[in-house]
Motif scaffolding. Structure first.
Motif, short mmCIF file in Angstrom:
data_model
loop_
_atom_site.label_atom_id
_atom_site.label_comp_id
_atom_site.label_asym_id
_atom_site.label_seq_id
_atom_site.Cartn_x
_atom_site.Cartn_y
_atom_site.Cartn_z
N LEU A 76 58.74 22.27 45.74
CA LEU A 76 58.06 22.65 44.50
C LEU A 76 57.00 21.64 44.10
CD1 LEU A 76 61.09 24.05 42.47
CD2 LEU A 76 59.40 25.31 43.81
N ASP A 77 57.21 20.37 44.46
CA ASP A 77 56.20 19.35 44.14
C ASP A 77 54.86 19.67 44.80
OD1 ASP A 77 57.95 17.93 42.58
OD2 ASP A 77 58.55 16.56 44.17
N ASP A 78 54.93 20.28 45.99
CA ASP A 78 53.70 20.64 46.69
C ASP A 78 52.92 21.70 45.93
OD1 ASP A 78 55.10 19.12 48.45
OD2 ASP A 78 54.98 20.50 50.14
N ILE A 79 53.62 22.54 45.20
CA ILE A 79 53.00 23.71 44.56
C ILE A 79 52.43 23.37 43.19
CG2 ILE A 79 53.37 26.09 43.85
CD1 ILE A 79 53.73 25.50 46.88
N THR A 80 53.15 22.56 42.43
CA THR A 80 52.74 22.27 41.05
C THR A 80 51.98 20.95 40.93
OG1 THR A 80 54.87 21.22 40.56
CG2 THR A 80 54.68 23.59 40.15
N ASP A 81 51.51 20.41 42.07
CA ASP A 81 50.81 19.13 42.05
C ASP A 81 49.61 19.16 41.09
OD1 ASP A 81 49.46 20.96 43.62
OD2 ASP A 81 48.84 19.50 45.14
N TRP A 82 48.83 20.24 41.13
CA TRP A 82 47.62 20.32 40.30
C TRP A 82 47.94 20.27 38.81
CZ3 TRP A 82 46.99 24.31 36.79
CH2 TRP A 82 47.83 25.41 36.93
N LYS A 83 49.07 20.90 38.44
CA LYS A 83 49.49 20.92 37.04
C LYS A 83 49.86 19.51 36.56
CE LYS A 83 53.26 22.78 34.23
NZ LYS A 83 54.19 21.63 34.33
N GLU A 84 50.38 18.70 37.47
CA GLU A 84 50.79 17.34 37.13
C GLU A 84 49.66 16.32 37.33
OE1 GLU A 84 53.63 17.09 35.70
OE2 GLU A 84 54.12 19.18 36.14
N GLY A 85 48.48 16.81 37.73
CA GLY A 85 47.33 15.92 37.90
C GLY A 85 47.25 15.24 39.24
N ASP A 86 47.77 15.89 40.30
CA ASP A 86 47.81 15.28 41.63
C ASP A 86 47.27 16.22 42.69
OD1 ASP A 86 49.10 12.96 40.62
OD2 ASP A 86 51.04 14.00 40.71
N PHE A 87 46.95 15.64 43.85
CA PHE A 87 46.74 16.38 45.09
C PHE A 87 47.90 16.02 46.01
CE2 PHE A 87 42.13 15.85 43.98
CZ PHE A 87 41.82 17.18 43.84
N PHE A 88 48.79 16.95 46.28
CA PHE A 88 49.85 16.72 47.27
C PHE A 88 49.42 17.46 48.53
CE2 PHE A 88 53.82 16.96 49.50
CZ PHE A 88 54.47 15.79 49.14
N LEU A 89 49.01 16.70 49.56
CA LEU A 89 48.36 17.29 50.73
C LEU A 89 49.17 17.12 52.01
CD1 LEU A 89 44.74 16.02 49.98
CD2 LEU A 89 45.80 18.18 49.28
N ASN A 90 50.45 16.80 51.87
CA ASN A 90 51.26 16.55 53.06
C ASN A 90 51.51 17.83 53.85
OD1 ASN A 90 52.29 14.38 54.44
ND2 ASN A 90 54.38 14.70 53.73
N HIS A 91 51.17 17.82 55.13
CA HIS A 91 51.34 18.97 56.02
C HIS A 91 50.61 20.21 55.48
CE1 HIS A 91 54.13 16.59 58.29
NE2 HIS A 91 54.93 16.45 57.26
N VAL A 92 49.43 19.98 54.91
CA VAL A 92 48.59 21.07 54.41
C VAL A 92 47.42 21.24 55.36
CG1 VAL A 92 47.10 21.82 52.51
CG2 VAL A 92 49.25 20.64 52.02
N ASP A 93 47.07 22.48 55.67
CA ASP A 93 45.88 22.75 56.47
C ASP A 93 44.69 22.00 55.87
OD1 ASP A 93 44.20 24.55 58.38
OD2 ASP A 93 43.34 24.90 56.40
N PHE A 94 43.94 21.29 56.72
CA PHE A 94 42.89 20.41 56.23
C PHE A 94 41.84 21.15 55.41
CE2 PHE A 94 38.70 18.38 57.10
CZ PHE A 94 38.89 17.25 56.33
N LYS A 95 41.41 22.31 55.88
CA LYS A 95 40.37 23.03 55.15
C LYS A 95 40.91 23.62 53.84
CE LYS A 95 37.18 23.85 58.93
NZ LYS A 95 36.35 24.80 59.70
N THR A 96 42.20 23.94 53.81
CA THR A 96 42.83 24.36 52.55
C THR A 96 42.81 23.20 51.56
OG1 THR A 96 44.28 25.95 53.68
CG2 THR A 96 44.95 25.21 51.47
N ALA A 97 43.14 22.00 52.06
CA ALA A 97 43.11 20.80 51.20
C ALA A 97 41.71 20.54 50.68
CB ALA A 97 43.62 19.59 51.99
N MET A 98 40.70 20.73 51.53
CA MET A 98 39.32 20.48 51.11
C MET A 98 38.85 21.52 50.09
SD MET A 98 38.48 17.68 52.40
CE MET A 98 36.80 17.72 51.78
N ARG A 99 39.39 22.74 50.17
CA ARG A 99 39.04 23.75 49.14
C ARG A 99 39.59 23.32 47.78
NH1 ARG A 99 39.79 27.45 53.50
NH2 ARG A 99 41.95 27.91 52.94
N LYS A 100 40.81 22.74 47.78
CA LYS A 100 41.37 22.22 46.53
C LYS A 100 40.46 21.14 45.94
CE LYS A 100 46.39 22.73 47.22
NZ LYS A 100 47.67 21.98 47.14
#
Length: 391
Positions: A310-334
């Motif tokens: 769940l930390d991976d999903i609500t990172d933006w709400k808590e003011g973070d980028f949680f990018l562990n094991h995330v597709d790189f281009k998906t992370a860059m879209r964030k």
């Protein structure tokens, strides 16, 4: 070195530097290549310049020139080195070293000047902030970051107010027989906002998102909203009035729960993640119930359930980028949505890169990109509001 040798060394340094940086005119390019090919001694001097590690390192540090690629091209033109085993005399070795050092110094100076110019022409890109635009039923647009706290409007007996903490509040003050009044709350790239609906439900909107709803919320016995982009919902319990979230191609129905929906148009799927309670996702006649800790992903009508952190999903709400094991281009879209930038990829960047790590969204863009660079995953160059990505 005598005066003549010093002048020749300076002239060669300038020409070779310009040759590597691609700043020479046609006649000067011919001059350099004629000098290189005029003798094996000159070719050896040029090879030794190309082998300077400092020169390559400076080229990597100041990425306005791709020294490593340039060296490969030049070496290919030169062919195998026939003088590899020859020993240079002390005098010639010193002269060659002087040329190599001078070339490195010129390129370093050019890089430093470029770096300073970049600092002047490309100011630091700050993180996003709290802000949104409220569009009322009559078409009036209110920039919430620019208006004072307090009452903003009254529609069909519903009072709309802005609080000091940057939250929009809807309160039913009186029953009204007026027609349904539709409002839309929109965040641009680099903005996020919260709205408390008339039933007490709280919705957090991520960057580049919008929420559309009736100012009174209830419609035909349901509490209905439409989401484009990403939102986090804390829904107040009301067994008599289900809460329905419509997104592109699917609907989510709940009674009272906490869940996150990612439905950006530039993402290949819609992801609904449950934190507590229960939700039912419906798409093309199919329904899927999920429990807390699960995510249902809609791939164009095909539903797949995954167990997620769940930390991976609500990172933006808590003011973070949680990018562990995330597709790189998906992370860059964030990152692009939060810093309001455009991402341009070099064709050499692979499609199967996976990012890692965690970063605060409160950092400036350069800090975030530097952290990614330090992992060796990619390199970046910022030009205005465009981020170029290299491998």
């Amino acid at each position: 070195m005598d005066e003549r040798t010093t002048i020749l060394s300076e002239r060669l340094s300038e020409l070779i530097s310009g040759y590597l940086m691609g700043t020479l005119g046609a006649e000067e390019v011919d001059e350099v290549e004629n000098w290189i090919n005029s003798s094996s001694e000159n070719m050896q001097i040029f090879r030794e310049v190309l082998n300077e590690k400092d020169l390559q390192e400076m080229g990597r540090q100041f990425r306005h020139i791709d020294v490593e690629s340039d060296l490969m091209i030049v070496r290919a033109k030169l062919g195998p080195d026939p003088t590899t085993d020859r020993q240079s005399t002390g005098k010639h070795k010193l002269w060659r070293y002087g040329i190599a050092a001078a070339v490195a110094t010129i390129i370093f100076g050019a890089g430093l000047l470029y770096f300073k110019n970049q600092q002047q022409t490309s100011p630091e890109i700050a993180p996003g902030k709290q802000g949104a635009t409220l569009t009322l039923a009559n078409g009036k647009k209110i920039r919430l970051g620019e208006v004072s706290d307090g009452k903003l409007a009254n529609e069909s007996g519903v009072e709309i107010s802005k609080l000091a903490n940057g939250q929009l509040i809807y309160e039913i003050k009186e029953n009204s027989a007026e027609s349904v009044k539709i409002n839309t709350l929109t965040t641009a790239k680099g903005e996020t906002y919260r709205v408390r609906l008339p039933d007490g439900s709280l919705v957090y909107l991520n960057a580049a998102s919008s929420l559309t709803y009736s100012s009174a919320l209830n419609e035909r016995g349901k509490r209905s909203v439409r989401l484009d982009g990403e939102g986090y919902f804390e829904v107040s319990k009301d067994k008599k009035h289900p809460f329905v979230v419509e997104t592109r191609g699917q609907s989510i129905e709940v009674l009272g729960t906490h869940f996150n929906v990612n439905a950006y148009k530039d993402e290949p799927q819609i992801a609904t993640t449950l934190l507590e309670g229960s939700v039912k996702v419906s798409v093309k006649g199919k329904t899927q119930l999920i429990r807390p800790g699960q995510q249902v992903v809609n791939y164009g009508g095909r539903l797949q359930v995954n167990e997620v952190s769940l930390d991976d999903i609500t990172d933006w709400k808590e003011g973070d980028f949680f990018l562990n094991h995330v597709d790189f281009k998906t992370a860059m879209r964030k990152i692009a949505r939060w810093y309001d930038v455009v991402i341009v990829y070099d064709e050499a960047v692979p499609e199967d890169l996976e990012s890692g790590g965690w970063m605060s969204r409160r950092n400036n863009l350069s800090t975030v990109l530097k952290a990614i660079e330090d992992t060796g995953l990619a390199r970046f160059r910022i030009e205005g509001k465009t981020v170029h990505v290299f491998k």
